[in-house]
Scaffold this motif. Structure first.
Motif, PDB file in Angstrom:
ATOM      1  N   ALA A   5      14.290   6.992   4.912  1.00 39.37           N
ATOM      2  CA  ALA A   5      14.785   5.638   5.202  1.00 39.37           C
ATOM      3  C   ALA A   5      15.028   5.444   6.687  1.00 39.37           C
ATOM      4  CB  ALA A   5      16.079   5.388   4.422  1.00 39.37           C
ATOM      5  N   ALA A   6      15.411   6.518   7.385  1.00 39.91           N
ATOM      6  CA  ALA A   6      15.640   6.413   8.825  1.00 39.91           C
ATOM      7  C   ALA A   6      14.338   6.237   9.588  1.00 39.91           C
ATOM      8  CB  ALA A   6      16.366   7.668   9.326  1.00 39.91           C
ATOM      9  N   LEU A   7      13.258   6.816   9.068  1.00 44.19           N
ATOM     10  CA  LEU A   7      11.986   6.789   9.786  1.00 44.19           C
ATOM     11  C   LEU A   7      11.137   5.569   9.445  1.00 44.19           C
ATOM     12  CD1 LEU A   7      10.978  10.552   9.396  1.00 44.19           C
ATOM     13  CD2 LEU A   7      11.899   9.439  11.430  1.00 44.19           C
ATOM     14  N   LEU A  48       5.167  14.649   7.968  1.00 42.88           N
ATOM     15  CA  LEU A  48       5.925  13.413   7.722  1.00 42.88           C
ATOM     16  C   LEU A  48       5.359  12.257   8.543  1.00 42.88           C
ATOM     17  CD1 LEU A  48       9.655  14.613   7.562  1.00 42.88           C
ATOM     18  CD2 LEU A  48       8.195  13.880   5.674  1.00 42.88           C
ATOM     19  N   THR A  49       4.971  12.554   9.784  1.00 38.44           N
ATOM     20  CA  THR A  49       4.373  11.511  10.629  1.00 38.44           C
ATOM     21  C   THR A  49       3.057  11.028  10.043  1.00 38.44           C
ATOM     22  OG1 THR A  49       5.383  12.497  12.602  1.00 38.44           O
ATOM     23  CG2 THR A  49       3.566  10.956  12.955  1.00 38.44           C
ATOM     24  N   PHE A  50       2.234  11.980   9.625  1.00 40.92           N
ATOM     25  CA  PHE A  50       0.948  11.620   9.012  1.00 40.92           C
ATOM     26  C   PHE A  50       1.157  10.788   7.754  1.00 40.92           C
ATOM     27  CE2 PHE A  50      -2.387  12.478   5.900  1.00 40.92           C
ATOM     28  CZ  PHE A  50      -3.508  12.074   6.594  1.00 40.92           C
ATOM     29  N   LEU A  51       2.080  11.223   6.898  1.00 41.95           N
ATOM     30  CA  LEU A  51       2.334  10.505   5.643  1.00 41.95           C
ATOM     31  C   LEU A  51       2.869   9.102   5.910  1.00 41.95           C
ATOM     32  CD1 LEU A  51       2.455  10.563   2.546  1.00 41.95           C
ATOM     33  CD2 LEU A  51       4.782  11.474   2.735  1.00 41.95           C
ATOM     34  N   LEU A  52       3.749   8.974   6.892  1.00 40.48           N
ATOM     35  CA  LEU A  52       4.329   7.675   7.224  1.00 40.48           C
ATOM     36  C   LEU A  52       3.240   6.666   7.583  1.00 40.48           C
ATOM     37  CD1 LEU A  52       6.727   5.809   7.957  1.00 40.48           C
ATOM     38  CD2 LEU A  52       6.730   6.876  10.217  1.00 40.48           C
TER      39      LEU A  52
END
Length: 370
Positions: free
Chosen positions: A120-122, A318-322
């Motif tokens: 939620a923060a990202l 996480l960056t890739f998934l986002l």
């Protein structure tokens, strides 16, 4: 005395960031300020710095969003209301849940709810960060309007998702109905507070004009106090202060009021004052983020308990998934809309990529959640 000293140091850091950006214009101002914040965090004694979240929201984020709402072209933003709502609600919540699940798989010892809170923060696109980015790069008007509309409102849904994750973590229970009700109350209540305070502000303005008891200084103070008062009232009754200041800023915009000689003089002075205030507040966000990053990262990197390689892998995944989730959902939205309108999808690929990768993630949200 310590508070005054830290304030002076903080102002000096902002001056240094501005000077560095002038001397090295290829370095983005936010990056310079984050690096200076990291350096400032290294210089502070351990546990010496504490950020009061409510104060940060009220004195920094509230006025910034108020000003951005004042300057936003709301009419153009409303033309894209479908995709703005799509980005604010399903995209953020699906991103938060997906990244939370991935983080939980990678770090099985962490509770799932805590991992969802990280997601939620990202998730939210920050208007403050996008405003800084748009000063260096030119965006198509429609893309800029969509990102501004998303940035004005999505912190509310991001904060609700974060709070629901924390409640689930601390209590062990989660209710979708409760989360939906909380979000609805937060948004509607924030809208109502922003509307009421803007109307009160307008009444006071009209009253002072009618009795000829106003001047440039009082008009300026009346405007500067509006976001602070609006945010304070909204938070006191537990609704979205962010939504409230955005609504107040929209209603306060110059195109909604009659212009006379005094108003013209006030607007001239206000523009200069707001430029200074906005620079200071904008810089504060990135400097504080740098300080928070240093104070969070340093003990983790020095601890033998954490696997630094796994941390780097986690960040990458996480960056890739986002961005993957955001692109897929935006692509799906465009494909559905264009199929109904019988248009070609190819000419919108650039817009989809810009909407995916230009939505700067988590700058304000991470600072708040830290």
């Amino acid at each position: 005395m310590n508070l005054l000293f830290y304030l002076l140091v903080f102002l000096l850091v902002l001056i240094v960031s501005s000077t560095t950006n002038k001397l090295l214009p290829f370095l983005p101002m936010p990056l310079i300020q984050i690096l200076l914040g990291i350096g400032l965090g290294l210089c502070l004694p351990n546990n010496q710095y504490h950020l009061d979240t409510e104060l940060f929201l009220a004195l920094v984020i509230g006025p910034l969003l108020f000003r951005e709402a004042q300057e936003a072209d709301i009419t153009s933003i409303l033309k894209h209301w479908r995709i703005v709502l799509f980005l604010i609600f399903p995209v953020i919540f699906i991103s938060a849940l997906s990244m939370g699940e991935l983080a939980h798989v990678l770090w099985a010892s962490l509770p799932l709810a805590a991992c969802v809170a990280v997601g939620a923060a990202l998730g939210p696109t920050d208007l403050v960060a996008f405003a800084s980015l748009s000063q260096r790069f030119s965006f198509p008007k429609r893309v800029s309007n969509i990102l501004k509309g998303e940035g004005l409102l999505n912190d509310a849904s991001g904060l609700v998702a974060f709070r629901m994750a924390l409640i689930a973590w601390t209590t062990g229970t989660f209710s979708l109905t409760q989360a939906g009700t909380s979000l609805a109350i937060s948004i509607v209540g924030g809208f109502a507070v922003g509307l009421i305070t803007a109307l009160i502000n307008r009444f006071l303005h009209s009253f002072l004009l009618s009795v000829r008891a106003t001047d440039i200084a009082s008009e300026l103070l009346l405007e500067l106090s509006l976001p602070l008062l609006t945010f304070f009232i909204a938070e006191e009754i537990h609704v979205s202060g962010i939504i409230a200041v955005v609504v107040a800023g929209i209603l306060k915009a110059s195109r909604f009021k009659k212009i006379n000689l005094l108003e013209a003089q006030v607007d001239t002075v206000t523009e200069t004052v707001w430029q200074t205030v906005t620079f200071m507040l904008n810089g504060s966000v990135f400097v504080i983020l740098g300080m928070e990053l240093e104070m969070i990262a340093e003990p983790i990197l020095k601890s033998a308990f954490y696997n630094n390689v796994l941390l780097l892998v986690t960040i990458f995944l996480l960056t890739f998934l986002l961005f993957a989730i955001r692109f897929v959902m935006i692509y799906g939205f465009y494909a559905f809309r264009i199929k109904k309108l019988h248009k070609s999808l190819d000419k919108y690929v650039k817009d989809m990529l810009l909407l995916t990768f230009s939505g700067v993630k988590g700058t304000v949200s991470i600072a708040l959640f830290f």
